[in-house]
Design a protein around this motif. Structure first.
Motif, PDB file in Angstrom:
ATOM      1  N   ILE A  57       0.912  -1.254  -0.169  1.00  0.00           N
ATOM      2  CA  ILE A  57       0.223   0.073   0.301  1.00  0.00           C
ATOM      3  C   ILE A  57       1.058   1.237  -0.077  1.00  0.00           C
ATOM      4  CG2 ILE A  57      -1.808   1.275   1.194  1.00  0.00           C
ATOM      5  CD1 ILE A  57      -2.715  -1.603   2.658  1.00  0.00           C
ATOM      6  N   SER A  58       0.736   1.862  -0.939  1.00  0.00           N
ATOM      7  CA  SER A  58       1.815   3.280  -1.255  1.00  0.00           C
ATOM      8  C   SER A  58       1.898   4.123  -0.095  1.00  0.00           C
ATOM      9  CB  SER A  58       0.979   3.947  -2.368  1.00  0.00           C
ATOM     10  OG  SER A  58      -0.254   4.738  -1.944  1.00  0.00           O
ATOM     11  N   SER A  59       0.925   4.311   0.957  1.00  0.00           N
ATOM     12  CA  SER A  59       1.076   5.097   1.905  1.00  0.00           C
ATOM     13  C   SER A  59       1.016   4.544   3.285  1.00  0.00           C
ATOM     14  CB  SER A  59      -0.144   6.326   2.164  1.00  0.00           C
ATOM     15  OG  SER A  59      -1.286   5.382   1.953  1.00  0.00           O
TER      16      SER A  59
ATOM     17  N   ALA B  16       5.460   0.177   1.645  1.00  0.00           N
ATOM     18  CA  ALA B  16       5.569  -0.605   0.497  1.00  0.00           C
ATOM     19  C   ALA B  16       6.766  -1.228   0.159  1.00  0.00           C
ATOM     20  CB  ALA B  16       4.935   0.312  -0.597  1.00  0.00           C
TER      21      ALA B  16
ATOM     22  N   TRP C 241       2.132  -6.169  -6.507  1.00  0.00           N
ATOM     23  CA  TRP C 241       1.136  -5.161  -6.971  1.00  0.00           C
ATOM     24  C   TRP C 241       0.887  -4.121  -6.113  1.00  0.00           C
ATOM     25  CZ3 TRP C 241      -3.914  -3.271  -5.924  1.00  0.00           C
ATOM     26  CH2 TRP C 241      -4.514  -2.585  -6.743  1.00  0.00           C
ATOM     27  N   GLU C 242       0.684  -2.918  -6.252  1.00  0.00           N
ATOM     28  CA  GLU C 242       0.594  -1.795  -5.290  1.00  0.00           C
ATOM     29  C   GLU C 242      -0.531  -1.342  -5.275  1.00  0.00           C
ATOM     30  OE1 GLU C 242       4.371  -0.162  -3.979  1.00  0.00           O
ATOM     31  OE2 GLU C 242       3.435   1.900  -4.045  1.00  0.00           O
ATOM     32  N   LEU C 243      -1.380  -0.999  -4.097  1.00  0.00           N
ATOM     33  CA  LEU C 243      -2.666  -0.407  -3.941  1.00  0.00           C
ATOM     34  C   LEU C 243      -2.067   1.195  -3.889  1.00  0.00           C
ATOM     35  CD1 LEU C 243      -5.658   0.080  -3.662  1.00  0.00           C
ATOM     36  CD2 LEU C 243      -5.377  -0.476  -1.285  1.00  0.00           C
ATOM     37  N   ASP C 244      -2.583   2.183  -4.601  1.00  0.00           N
ATOM     38  CA  ASP C 244      -2.421   3.641  -4.362  1.00  0.00           C
ATOM     39  C   ASP C 244      -3.601   4.374  -3.736  1.00  0.00           C
ATOM     40  OD1 ASP C 244      -1.168   5.853  -4.629  1.00  0.00           O
ATOM     41  OD2 ASP C 244      -2.014   6.372  -6.699  1.00  0.00           O
ATOM     42  N   SER C 245      -3.256   4.517  -2.535  1.00  0.00           N
ATOM     43  CA  SER C 245      -4.408   5.155  -1.626  1.00  0.00           C
ATOM     44  C   SER C 245      -3.503   6.148  -0.738  1.00  0.00           C
ATOM     45  CB  SER C 245      -5.118   4.256  -0.894  1.00  0.00           C
ATOM     46  OG  SER C 245      -5.761   4.826  -0.001  1.00  0.00           O
ATOM     47  N   ILE C 246      -4.343   7.253  -0.306  1.00  0.00           N
ATOM     48  CA  ILE C 246      -3.712   8.122   0.782  1.00  0.00           C
ATOM     49  C   ILE C 246      -4.127   7.715   2.198  1.00  0.00           C
ATOM     50  CG2 ILE C 246      -4.087  10.262  -0.629  1.00  0.00           C
ATOM     51  CD1 ILE C 246      -6.247  10.945   1.197  1.00  0.00           C
TER      52      ILE C 246
END
Length: 337
Positions: A284-286, A292, A308-313
């Motif tokens: 997870i990006s954040s 990550a 694979w990376e989940l892009d989220s704040i």
């Protein structure tokens, strides 16, 4: 030394759910099994347990192949309550197609034997995997796809190491292969709070510490800015609420036991290199708790892993709050050859 024997499996009361699962209503009801009746479970700490009670949910018709969901630290087996984006027809966990199983972990406080029954003893994630395997044997499951997030992701790695003959493929979401000094330090502070203020106050503080690691600065800025009441910051009210909510449903002994098991799960690189099944590892990006880059580096230790990376704040909790394209990615992987 063995646990107290029980004459029969117990039935747990159904908890109210804020979110309604649209499948078979019978799937909403928790079940229990009493395992290790004829041969004891030998824990890594050396203690033997007999007549271990396990609480679990199943969704869909029983099959010899199943999808096993592994819950997070303070989660439970009621997947329909906490992961509606993943469970349901046309979703990654589809009871019209799959037999889905989720059990409350050994040492927890949602129906499976925990500190109240076991006392103060050291548990390991590998112990939990052995209990899970016994449950699958009880259900007649011979092959399993595993999916876990957060503590469930760490537990998925334990399954890969303990049950290589049973696991067909695995999804690990927001979890490293082992706890870093940063993660151990956060858990150590939480446990210190519980021990310093037993009776509930310490557990509330432990939850507040954890919640800060589950979110990100950007997430809190977007959702908890300003003041909710005069003179009280919104983030302060949020953390106090989270502490009170956990106190109402969780047990400080379980918190101590489970975080300890997470911290002591430290597999060697050589063990991980022996994992041959396909694994999807999601960072997870954040994520502040499990960055990550750390999750990606762990995936690189597995011979047959894709990252694979989940892009989220929204930090570590994004797998619950802001799943984005994660369900589609997981479904495609679980359906793979």
């Amino acid at each position: 030394m063995t646990a107290v024997s029980r004459p029969a499996a117990l039935t747990l009361p159904l908890q109210d759910s804020e979110r309604c699962f649209s499948g078979n209503p019978a799937d909403l009801k928790p079940k229990t099994a009493v395992l290790f009746r004829t041969a004891p479970l030998l824990l890594d700490c050396g203690r033997a347990l007999s007549d271990v009670r396990v609480a679990y949910h199943t969704y869909g018709e029983r099959q010899k192949e199943a999808t096993l969901v592994l819950h997070a630290l303070t989660g439970n087996s009621a997947v329909h309550e906490w992961w509606p984006e993943f469970l349901g027809e046309g979703r990654p966990l589809d009871p019209s197609r799959d037999f889905v199983v989720c059990a409350n972990v050994l040492g927890g406080c949602a129906g499976t034997d925990g500190p109240a029954e076991l006392g103060d003893l050291a548990l390991s994630l590998r112990d939990m995997a052995r209990v899970g395997r016994a449950l699958l044997d009880h259900l007649g499951v011979q092959r399993v796809r595993v999916i876990g997030a957060s503590m469930g992701g760490l537990l998925a790695y334990a399954w890969l190491l303990e049950c290589p003959d049973l696991v067909e493929r695995a999804v690990v979401i927001g979890a490293p292969v082992r706890h870093s000094p940063w993660a151990v330090g956060l858990n150590s502070a939480a446990r210190a709070a519980i021990r310093a203020a037993p009776g509930g106050a310490g557990l509330k503080v432990a939850r507040q510490i954890a919640m800060l690691s589950y979110r990100s600065p950007q997430s809190l800025a977007a959702t908890q800015s300003g003041q909710r009441t005069p003179g009280v910051h919104a983030v302060t009210s949020y953390l106090e609420y989270q502490g009170e909510k956990l106190l109402a449903r969780f047990n400080e002994g379980s918190y101590l036991a489970l975080t300890g098991a997470m911290d002591h799960f430290q597999p060697e690189d050589a063990e991980l290199a022996c994992v041959r099944v396909p694994v999807l590892v999601v960072g997870i990006s954040s994520d502040l708790l499990y960055p990550a880059a750390e999750v990606r580096a762990g995936a690189a230790l597995l011979p047959n892993a894709a990252y694979w990376e989940l892009d989220s704040i929204h930090g570590h909790d994004a797998f619950l709050m802001d799943a984005g394209g994660l369900p589609e990615r997981v479904e495609a992987f679980l359906k793979g050859p």
